[in-house]
Design a protein around this motif. Structure first.
Motif, mmCIF file in Angstrom:
data_model
loop_
_atom_site.group_PDB
_atom_site.id
_atom_site.type_symbol
_atom_site.label_atom_id
_atom_site.label_comp_id
_atom_site.label_asym_id
_atom_site.label_seq_id
_atom_site.Cartn_x
_atom_site.Cartn_y
_atom_site.Cartn_z
ATOM 1 N N ASP A 156 -32.902 13.272 -124.269
ATOM 2 C CA ASP A 156 -32.975 13.934 -125.571
ATOM 3 C C ASP A 156 -32.618 15.290 -125.110
ATOM 4 O O ASP A 156 -33.092 16.015 -124.174
ATOM 5 N N ILE A 157 -31.679 15.964 -125.862
ATOM 6 C CA ILE A 157 -31.258 17.249 -125.912
ATOM 7 C C ILE A 157 -31.569 18.176 -127.129
ATOM 8 O O ILE A 157 -31.089 17.791 -128.051
ATOM 9 N N ASP A 158 -32.174 19.254 -127.069
ATOM 10 C CA ASP A 158 -32.854 19.785 -128.370
ATOM 11 C C ASP A 158 -32.919 21.300 -127.881
ATOM 12 O O ASP A 158 -33.400 21.576 -126.686
ATOM 13 N N GLY A 159 -32.970 22.214 -128.999
ATOM 14 C CA GLY A 159 -32.985 23.402 -128.835
ATOM 15 C C GLY A 159 -34.079 24.072 -129.711
ATOM 16 O O GLY A 159 -34.477 23.534 -130.809
ATOM 17 N N THR A 160 -35.003 24.812 -129.127
ATOM 18 C CA THR A 160 -36.342 25.345 -129.539
ATOM 19 C C THR A 160 -36.227 26.859 -129.766
ATOM 20 O O THR A 160 -35.235 27.473 -128.806
ATOM 21 N N ARG A 161 -36.798 27.453 -130.987
ATOM 22 C CA ARG A 161 -36.490 28.916 -130.915
ATOM 23 C C ARG A 161 -38.094 29.603 -130.953
ATOM 24 O O ARG A 161 -39.060 28.978 -131.599
ATOM 25 N N THR A 203 -32.530 25.761 -124.759
ATOM 26 C CA THR A 203 -32.341 24.277 -124.907
ATOM 27 C C THR A 203 -32.991 23.474 -123.808
ATOM 28 O O THR A 203 -33.231 23.867 -122.592
ATOM 29 N N THR A 204 -33.625 22.414 -124.144
ATOM 30 C CA THR A 204 -34.692 21.414 -123.399
ATOM 31 C C THR A 204 -33.595 20.176 -123.303
ATOM 32 O O THR A 204 -33.226 19.488 -124.176
ATOM 33 N N VAL A 205 -34.039 19.574 -121.964
ATOM 34 C CA VAL A 205 -33.519 18.234 -121.775
ATOM 35 C C VAL A 205 -34.517 17.264 -121.167
ATOM 36 O O VAL A 205 -35.380 17.801 -120.347
ATOM 37 N N ARG A 224 -26.158 30.108 -126.367
ATOM 38 C CA ARG A 224 -24.774 29.545 -126.356
ATOM 39 C C ARG A 224 -24.907 27.955 -125.916
ATOM 40 O O ARG A 224 -25.060 27.627 -125.000
ATOM 41 N N TYR A 225 -24.848 27.358 -127.126
ATOM 42 C CA TYR A 225 -25.133 26.148 -126.910
ATOM 43 C C TYR A 225 -24.236 25.120 -126.126
ATOM 44 O O TYR A 225 -24.408 24.280 -125.561
ATOM 45 N N GLN A 226 -23.045 25.471 -126.070
ATOM 46 C CA GLN A 226 -22.065 24.666 -125.271
ATOM 47 C C GLN A 226 -22.167 24.725 -123.898
ATOM 48 O O GLN A 226 -22.176 24.049 -123.134
ATOM 49 N N GLU A 227 -22.499 26.234 -123.457
ATOM 50 C CA GLU A 227 -22.681 26.299 -121.986
ATOM 51 C C GLU A 227 -23.946 25.849 -121.728
ATOM 52 O O GLU A 227 -24.155 25.189 -120.375
ATOM 53 N N GLU A 228 -25.203 26.101 -122.420
ATOM 54 C CA GLU A 228 -26.376 25.377 -122.164
ATOM 55 C C GLU A 228 -26.056 23.735 -122.059
ATOM 56 O O GLU A 228 -26.875 23.005 -121.280
ATOM 57 N N LEU A 254 -28.652 13.901 -129.383
ATOM 58 C CA LEU A 254 -28.381 15.489 -129.151
ATOM 59 C C LEU A 254 -28.806 16.200 -130.640
ATOM 60 O O LEU A 254 -28.776 15.573 -131.861
ATOM 61 N N ASP A 255 -29.208 17.271 -130.572
ATOM 62 C CA ASP A 255 -29.836 17.991 -131.687
ATOM 63 C C ASP A 255 -28.378 18.153 -132.663
ATOM 64 O O ASP A 255 -27.384 18.235 -132.631
ATOM 65 N N GLY A 256 -28.687 18.464 -134.194
ATOM 66 C CA GLY A 256 -27.692 18.668 -135.178
ATOM 67 C C GLY A 256 -26.720 19.900 -134.852
ATOM 68 O O GLY A 256 -25.663 19.831 -135.293
ATOM 69 N N GLN A 257 -27.324 20.768 -134.185
ATOM 70 C CA GLN A 257 -26.703 21.913 -133.723
ATOM 71 C C GLN A 257 -25.109 21.571 -132.844
ATOM 72 O O GLN A 257 -24.336 22.222 -132.886
ATOM 73 N N TYR A 258 -25.239 20.422 -132.284
ATOM 74 C CA TYR A 258 -23.950 19.958 -131.438
ATOM 75 C C TYR A 258 -23.264 18.939 -132.462
ATOM 76 O O TYR A 258 -22.403 18.437 -132.017
ATOM 77 N N GLY A 259 -23.504 18.925 -133.542
ATOM 78 C CA GLY A 259 -22.764 18.054 -134.418
ATOM 79 C C GLY A 259 -21.338 18.353 -135.108
ATOM 80 O O GLY A 259 -21.275 18.175 -136.045
ATOM 81 N N ASN A 260 -20.587 19.118 -134.118
ATOM 82 C CA ASN A 260 -19.313 19.140 -134.420
ATOM 83 C C ASN A 260 -18.216 18.684 -133.524
ATOM 84 O O ASN A 260 -18.649 18.455 -132.227
ATOM 85 N N GLY A 261 -16.986 18.577 -133.746
ATOM 86 C CA GLY A 261 -16.127 18.254 -132.836
ATOM 87 C C GLY A 261 -15.702 18.978 -131.452
ATOM 88 O O GLY A 261 -15.262 18.441 -130.561
#
Length: 638
Positions: A156-161, A203-205, A224-228, A254-261
Motif C-alpha cells: 500500500d502506498i498512500d499519502g497523509t497530510r 507518503t507512506t509505504v 512531490r508525489y512522483q519523486e516520493e 496506490l492512492d487516488g493522487q497517483y491516478g493519472n497517466g
C-alpha cells in the motif's frame, strides 16, 4: 499513620519524593536491548555521521535515543516526555550506553541542523534492519492468491497530510515580510478535512499482509508525489530482492493522487490498482462504445446501499505516452449530495479504476474490491496516530521532521516484531472473494465473470459484407459500409450464457442503397432491412476464490505493549563502582587548546565523550515477562 475500615490495610506517607516509573519505561528497556543485541546502535554510530561545529558533548546517537523514547512513550508533547523522564535520566541514557541526557533545547537545535545525508543514511539502516530478520519463523510474508492460483504480494502506498494553523499577522508596506517557523516544513496545499492554513504531506509505504512500514517520505505542501513514489518503489524493490519475490507478482495499491497517466511509466514493472482521475477518458471512443453495451458486473458493499454497475475496458491508451491500461468504469445514480469522487453528468456518477491485472485472474468486481480494500490501510494509519502520532510537529526543520517520522516507523516495526516473538501465530487465510459458479447464469442476468470483447459473425457468402464490416460506434449503434446506422432492437441469452444483441437498419435506407447487392440475401428485392448480431461471450476467468493471507493488524503489536506496561519495573543505581573515570581525550588535568578544540577530535574521541562512565552500575529488572524475554530485559552497565 492512617487506618481505614479494614484493619489489615495500612497506609503510610512520607515527605521524601519517590517518583513512579513511567509505564512505557519497560518497553524502552526491551527495545533498546533488542537494538543492541542486533548491533543496530553500533551501526548507527559507525555509518550515520553528522558533523557540526560546537555541538557540545552530544552526538547523533544521544538525540536518536531521545527520539526512540519519545516515539515509544506516546506522550503528547516533548515537554511532557521530558517531565516524566527527568527523574530517570541516568538509567534511560545508560540503556543506550550514554551518560548525559540532552536538554530539550539541544534536541531542538539538533533537529533544526539536520541535513539530508545523515537522514538518508539512517533511512538505509532502517530498511536494512527491517530486512535483516523475517517477521515469521517460517519466513512467510503473506500473499494474495488469485482465481488462477497465482500468488501476489501487495503493498500500500498512500499519502497523509498534517495541517498547521498560523496566526494572522498585519501586512503593510512599513512592516518587513513575516517569517514563520513552519515555512521550511510546510506550504499551502490541499487540507481536506483537516483545519489549518499550511500542510505537510507524507507518503507512506506499507506491506499489506504484515503491516510493516517500508518508508516515509515527506515534503512541503502537496508534496512531490512522483519523486516520493519512486523512492517508495526503490524500498519495495529491496524488499522483493531480500525475500526472493518477483516484481511481476507484486501488486501496488496506490492512492487516488497517483491516478493519472503520468505515473504509469514509473510503475510499469509492477501490477497496480488505483482510482483514476483522468476523467477525459470517458470521451474515448472505446470506452463510450463499451458503456453502450450491457454491464459486466455489479458491485455492492455490505455496509452501503449503493450498487455500482461495472464496465471492463481493456487496452485503453492512458497518459501522454499512450500506455495501454485496463480501465474499469463504475456508474451509479447520483444522490442528493454531491459525490466526493468521480464526475456526475446527467445524474449518473462515473468512477474510474486503473489496473493492469489480467482479466483471466481478476474480474472487474475483484479489481474494485481490491482498491476499496485499501480501507483496511486507514485503520493502520489511525493506530499509528493513536500510539505514536508521527505527524505531530517535532521540528520546524524539514529534515528534522523527516528524522522523527522515520524513528516513529522504526518503533512501530520493532513492536510488531517483538509481538510476533511473543505470539508466533501462523498466517491466517481469508476468502477475499468467493469462487465463481461453474454453470451459466440464469437468463436475463449479468454473468458471474463479465463479458469478453464483442464478436460479430463472418461472411455467409463470398463477396458479401460480413459482420466485421459493421463497426460499433461510441453512440451504441453500428455503422454499415454505406454509412447508414443500425440501432439495437433485441437482446437474448444463448444456451451457453452468451448475450446476443441484434442491430437492425431502416428499410427506407436499405432499399435505395447502391451496395444492397453485397449486403442483402434477396439482392435488389430488399424485402427486409439488414440485421447484424453481436455476441458477448462470458469472460474466461479461473473458478477459484480470491484468498488473502495475512496476520492481525494490531494483535501482535498491542500484545507486546500491554505485556510490558503491566509489569513491575525495578531500577537500581549504585555509584562509586568500578575504576575511576579516565578523561577520554587526555591523560592530564591540564589540557591544551588543541585538546579542547571540538574540531580537532577524532570521530571515536567525540563518540566516547558522552559514553557512559564506569563509576556506577545500573540494573533494571522487569518482572512477569515470559521466559524467552528474560535474557533481554536485564541491564547491567559497566
Amino acid at each position: 499513620m492512617i487506618s481505614i475500615a479494614d484493619g489489615s490495610v495500612k497506609i503510610q506517607t512520607t515527605s521524601e519524593a519517590n517518583f513512579s516509573t513511567p509505564a512505557w519505561f519497560g518497553e524502552v528497556v526491551l527495545i533498546s536491548r533488542y537494538l543492541q543485541k542486533h548491533g543496530v546502535l553500533s551501526k548507527i554510530n559507525e555509518q550515520v555521521r553528522f558533523a557540526r561545529k560546537r555541538f557540545g558533548r552530544y552526538e547523533l546517537i544521544d538525540f536518536l535515543a531521545m527520539l526512540f523514547g519519545y516515539a515509544i512513550s506516546g506522550e503528547r508533547t516533548l515537554e511532557e516526555f521530558y517531565q516524566r523522564l527527568q527523574p530517570f535520566a541516568i538509567p534511560f541514557m545508560a540503556l543506550f550506553e550514554r551518560d548525559r541526557l540532552p536538554s530539550r533545547s539541544a534536541l531542538s537545535r539538533f533537529l533544526a541542523a539536520l541535513t539530508e545525508e545523515p537522514v538518508e543514511a539512517l533511512r538505509t539502516l532502517f530498511l536494512d534492519d527491517l530486512l535483516a530478520r523475517s517477521l515469521a519463523s517460517d519466513k512467510q510474508t503473506g500473499e494474495l492468491v488469485d482465481r488462477a492460483g497465482n500468488t501476489w504480494t501487495v503493498f500500500d502506498i498512500d499519502g497523509t497530510r498534517e495541517a498547521a494553523r498560523q496566526r494572522a499577522l498585519p501586512q503593510t508596506d512599513e512592516l518587513p515580510p513575516a517569517y514563520r517557523r513552519l515555512d521550511d516544513v510546510c506550504a499551502p496545499g490541499y487540507r481536506g478535512r483537516k483545519r489549518g492554513e499550511v500542510v505537510r504531506t507524507r507518503t507512506t509505504v506499507s506491506q499489506a499482509h504484515s503491516y510493516q512500514w517500508l518508508g516515509s517520505f515527506g515534503n512541503r505542501g502537496n508534496g512531490r508525489y512522483q519523486e516520493e513514489l519512486r523512492k517508495g518503489l526503490v524500498a519495495i524493490g529491496r524488499y522483493l530482492t531480500t525475500h526472493q519475490l518477483s516484481p511481476e507478482r507484486t501488486l501496488l495499491r496506490l492512492d487516488g493522487q497517483y491516478g493519472n497517466g503520468a505515473v504509469l511509466s514509473d510503475v510499469a514493472s509492477f501490477a497496480f490498482v488505483t482510482r483514476g482521475k483522468d476523467y477525459h477518458l470517458l470521451d474515448h471512443p472505446l470506452i463510450q462504445t463499451r458503456l453502450h453495451l450491457p454491464l459486466d458486473q455489479s458491485q455492492q458493499r455490505p455496509e452501503s446501499q449503493m450498487e455500482r454497475s461495472l464496465y471492463d475496458c481493456p487496452e485503453i491508451p492512458v497518459g501522454p505516452e499512450g500506455t495501454l491500461c485496463r480501465v474499469v468504469v463504475a456508474t451509479h445514480p447520483a444522490g442528493k449530495r454531491k459525490s466526493p469522487v468521480g464526475v456526475t453528468p446527467a445524474g449518473v456518477v462515473y468512477e474510474l479504476f486503473f489496473t493492469n491485472l489480467p482479466q483471466q485472474a481478476f474480474t472487474a468486481r475483484d479489481v474494485v474490491e481490491l482498491y476499496l480494500h485499501r480501507g483496511a490501510f486507514e485503520p493502520a494509519l489511525a493506530d499509528e496516530d493513536q500510539e505514536m502520532d508521527p505527524d505531530r510537529w517535532c521540528s520546524h526543520s524539514a529534515w528534522g521532521q523527516e528524522c522523527w517520522q522515520l524513528i516513529a516507523q522504526w518503533g512501530w516495526n520493532l513492536r510488531l516484531e517483538l509481538g510476533h516473538q511473543l505470539h508466533p501465530d501462523p498466517v491466517r487465510t481469508t476468502e477475499f472473494a468467493p469462487a465463481l459458479p461453474s454453470p451459466p447464469p440464469p437468463p436475463h442476468t449479468v454473468p458471474f465473470s463479465g463479458y469478453a470483447p464483442p464478436e460479430v459473425g463472418s461472411a455467409w457468402k463470398a463477396g458479401r459484407f460480413a459482420g466485421q464490416d459493421f463497426a460499433l460506434q461510441p453512440d451504441g449503434t453500428l455503422r454499415c459500409p454505406a454509412d447508414q446506422q443500425l440501432a439495437p432492437h433485441e437482446q437474448r441469452r444463448e444456451a451457453d450464457g452468451s448475450l446476443r444483441i441484434v442491430y437492425g437498419a431502416s428499410i427506407h435506407s436499405c432499399r435505395p442503397c447502391p451496395k444492397r447487392e453485397q449486403c442483402q440475401w434477396q439482392g435488389s428485392a430488399t424485402k427486409k432491412p439488414r440485421q447484424v448480431s453481436v455476441l458477448l461471450h462470458p469472460l474466461a476467468v479461473g473458478p477459484a476464490p480470491l484468498l488473502w493471507r495475512d496476520w492481525s493488524r494490531r494483535e501482535h503489536r498491542r500484545a507486546c505493549i500491554h505485556l510490558i506496561r503491566s509489569q513491575r519495573i525495578e531500577i537500581e543505581v549504585q555509584r562509586g563502582v568500578g575504576p575511576p573515570t579516565v578523561a577520554p581525550h587526555g591523560t592530564s588535568a591540564s589540557l591544551s587548546r588543541a585538546e579542547r578544540a571540538h574540531t580537532r577530535l577524532s570521530w571515536v574521541q567525540r563518540l566516547v565523550r558522552n559514553a557512559h562512565p564506569q563509576t556506577r552500575q545500573i540494573t533494571i529488572r522487569l518482572f512477569g515477562v515470559p521466559a524467552g524475554f528474560a535474557t533481554s530485559l536485564s541491564l547491567a552497565s559497566r
